[in-house]
Design a protein around this motif. Sequence first.
Motif, PDB file in Angstrom:
ATOM      1  N   LEU A 268       0.827  -1.210   0.000  1.00  0.00           N
ATOM      2  CA  LEU A 268       0.000   0.000   0.000  1.00  0.00           C
ATOM      3  C   LEU A 268       0.860   1.260   0.000  1.00  0.00           C
ATOM      4  N   TYR A 269       1.972   1.235   0.720  1.00  0.00           N
ATOM      5  CA  TYR A 269       2.904   2.368   0.663  1.00  0.00           C
ATOM      6  C   TYR A 269       3.354   2.607  -0.776  1.00  0.00           C
ATOM      7  N   MET A 270       3.684   1.530  -1.465  1.00  0.00           N
ATOM      8  CA  MET A 270       4.125   1.659  -2.855  1.00  0.00           C
ATOM      9  C   MET A 270       2.993   2.178  -3.740  1.00  0.00           C
ATOM     10  N   HIS A 271       1.789   1.672  -3.508  1.00  0.00           N
ATOM     11  CA  HIS A 271       0.647   2.092  -4.314  1.00  0.00           C
ATOM     12  C   HIS A 271       0.369   3.585  -4.134  1.00  0.00           C
ATOM     13  N   LYS A 272       0.594   4.095  -2.928  1.00  0.00           N
ATOM     14  CA  LYS A 272       0.360   5.512  -2.651  1.00  0.00           C
ATOM     15  C   LYS A 272       1.621   6.346  -2.888  1.00  0.00           C
ATOM     16  N   ASN A 273       2.562   5.763  -3.642  1.00  0.00           N
ATOM     17  CA  ASN A 273       3.764   6.487  -4.070  1.00  0.00           C
ATOM     18  C   ASN A 273       4.633   6.948  -2.902  1.00  0.00           C
ATOM     19  N   THR A 274       4.728   6.098  -1.884  1.00  0.00           N
ATOM     20  CA  THR A 274       5.677   6.342  -0.784  1.00  0.00           C
ATOM     21  C   THR A 274       6.573   5.102  -0.651  1.00  0.00           C
ATOM     22  N   PRO A 275       7.349   4.799  -1.713  1.00  0.00           N
ATOM     23  CA  PRO A 275       8.131   3.564  -1.710  1.00  0.00           C
ATOM     24  C   PRO A 275       9.233   3.542  -0.656  1.00  0.00           C
ATOM     25  N   TYR A 276       9.724   4.722  -0.268  1.00  0.00           N
ATOM     26  CA  TYR A 276      10.782   4.737   0.742  1.00  0.00           C
ATOM     27  C   TYR A 276      10.267   4.153   2.057  1.00  0.00           C
ATOM     28  N   LEU A 277       9.021   4.501   2.417  1.00  0.00           N
ATOM     29  CA  LEU A 277       8.426   3.940   3.640  1.00  0.00           C
ATOM     30  C   LEU A 277       8.258   2.429   3.522  1.00  0.00           C
ATOM     31  N   ALA A 278       7.910   1.970   2.315  1.00  0.00           N
ATOM     32  CA  ALA A 278       7.784   0.522   2.094  1.00  0.00           C
ATOM     33  C   ALA A 278       9.124  -0.166   2.284  1.00  0.00           C
ATOM     34  N   ALA A 279      10.172   0.408   1.712  1.00  0.00           N
ATOM     35  CA  ALA A 279      11.502  -0.197   1.809  1.00  0.00           C
ATOM     36  C   ALA A 279      12.002  -0.223   3.248  1.00  0.00           C
ATOM     37  N   LYS A 280      11.792   0.884   3.964  1.00  0.00           N
ATOM     38  CA  LYS A 280      12.235   0.935   5.366  1.00  0.00           C
ATOM     39  C   LYS A 280      11.463  -0.074   6.207  1.00  0.00           C
ATOM     40  N   LEU A 281      10.147  -0.183   5.960  1.00  0.00           N
ATOM     41  CA  LEU A 281       9.327  -1.148   6.692  1.00  0.00           C
ATOM     42  C   LEU A 281       9.811  -2.570   6.444  1.00  0.00           C
ATOM     43  N   LEU A 282      10.013  -2.931   5.195  1.00  0.00           N
ATOM     44  CA  LEU A 282      10.441  -4.294   4.858  1.00  0.00           C
ATOM     45  C   LEU A 282      11.819  -4.593   5.430  1.00  0.00           C
ATOM     46  N   THR A 283      12.721  -3.639   5.321  1.00  0.00           N
ATOM     47  CA  THR A 283      14.073  -3.839   5.854  1.00  0.00           C
ATOM     48  C   THR A 283      14.028  -4.061   7.357  1.00  0.00           C
ATOM     49  N   ARG A 284      13.280  -3.216   8.047  1.00  0.00           N
ATOM     50  CA  ARG A 284      13.178  -3.313   9.515  1.00  0.00           C
ATOM     51  C   ARG A 284      12.556  -4.640   9.946  1.00  0.00           C
ATOM     52  N   GLU A 285      11.488  -5.041   9.276  1.00  0.00           N
ATOM     53  CA  GLU A 285      10.795  -6.261   9.681  1.00  0.00           C
ATOM     54  C   GLU A 285      11.591  -7.508   9.316  1.00  0.00           C
TER      55      GLU A 285
END
Length: 415
Positions: A268-285
Amino acid sequence: MHWNRTRIGNVNRRLITGVLLALLSLQGRAETETDESKKYAVSPETYKVLNQSRELSDQSRFSKALSLLQAQLPKVADNHYERALIHQHLAYTHLERHDYLQAVIALEETLRGADTLPPDTVHNLRYNLAQAAVQAERFEQAIKQLDLWFASEPRPSAEAWYLRALTHHKIKRFDRSADYLKKALAISERQDWQILLLSIVLEQNKYREAVPLLNKLIAQAPNEQSWWLNLTDVHLMLKDYGKALSVLELAHRKFDLPKDQIVRLAQLYMHKNTPYLAAKLLTREMERGRIERNAANMELLANSWAMAREHDKEFTILKQLAAMRNDGNLYLRCAHILLSREKWNESAGMLNKALATNNLKNRQQAQLMLGIVYYNSGRMDYAESAFTRACKHHQTKGQAQRWLMQIKSQQKVDS
């Protein structure tokens, strides 16, 4: 509908006790009987049987109570009122032992003598029959009795509206069921009733109606994770991705979400054009071990870094993933990144790995790129060989031929 067995038993005992007290009162006024009291009088023998059956039921000696009542039936064959009373007590005894089908049969027999019973008793018996019919899964019969009961009931309770809703739900008459449930909820906002209404609107794909129901459930039980996830699903079905993201983001802050929901949040982060938040979330988790470093999650991470234009981080993930899968298409992506940084030799290595696989989709493009990196690194023989192979493909033939002409021109100059 789930019966509360203790409560039902107590209700039945109160009904039976009330009948017996009324009978006793009538007997006590034998000398001044009115026509009405005569109408509802019973013989001492029947009264004794009814009283004994109640006492046996109170002791959970149901078989004995039933036998006693059954034995009295032939003796009151000509007395329609007493016969109705016996069947009524048989019904309540069957309810006590949770034999709902037999209770239905006994209540039907009781109502056959409805003209001999007080109107209020008949009214209550119809409701009892509807309840028993639901438990016996005779839903059409329950609906018929409830329709009659509602027709003469001035103030239906919330429970009555719920019972009516439930019977229609059981036979998939969802619109009527929802209407009756709303009437029940207008009187009492029981959570289990709200959940049933939610299931009905979802069954009918009425997702917009589900939103306020889920918001209310969340307000009532904010620590119930499933409501947050259900609300996310509903917003997704409505294609309201912004609200879906907001709800799931709040849920992630509040709960330890399942791994599939963490991945969904990244998507959803990627869909809403906030891919950096998606990447940080995935990396952290991934670092926390809450989601696996499997191929699918790593590809999502690589794509997140790519959308965020963090190509060095994208390359690091892609290189690991390409080796994990031996995926020619991922090797090709790695080569693109290296080529854009003019790392010719490293790009050539990735391109050769890509061409060595059996799953590369854009093989002709890889051949053309290989010729370009060889040309730029000064390895003209390798470049010429790669461009010659690229000429065999329609899509890259024109470009490859121009590069070959450039090589020949260069060779003439050098000679």
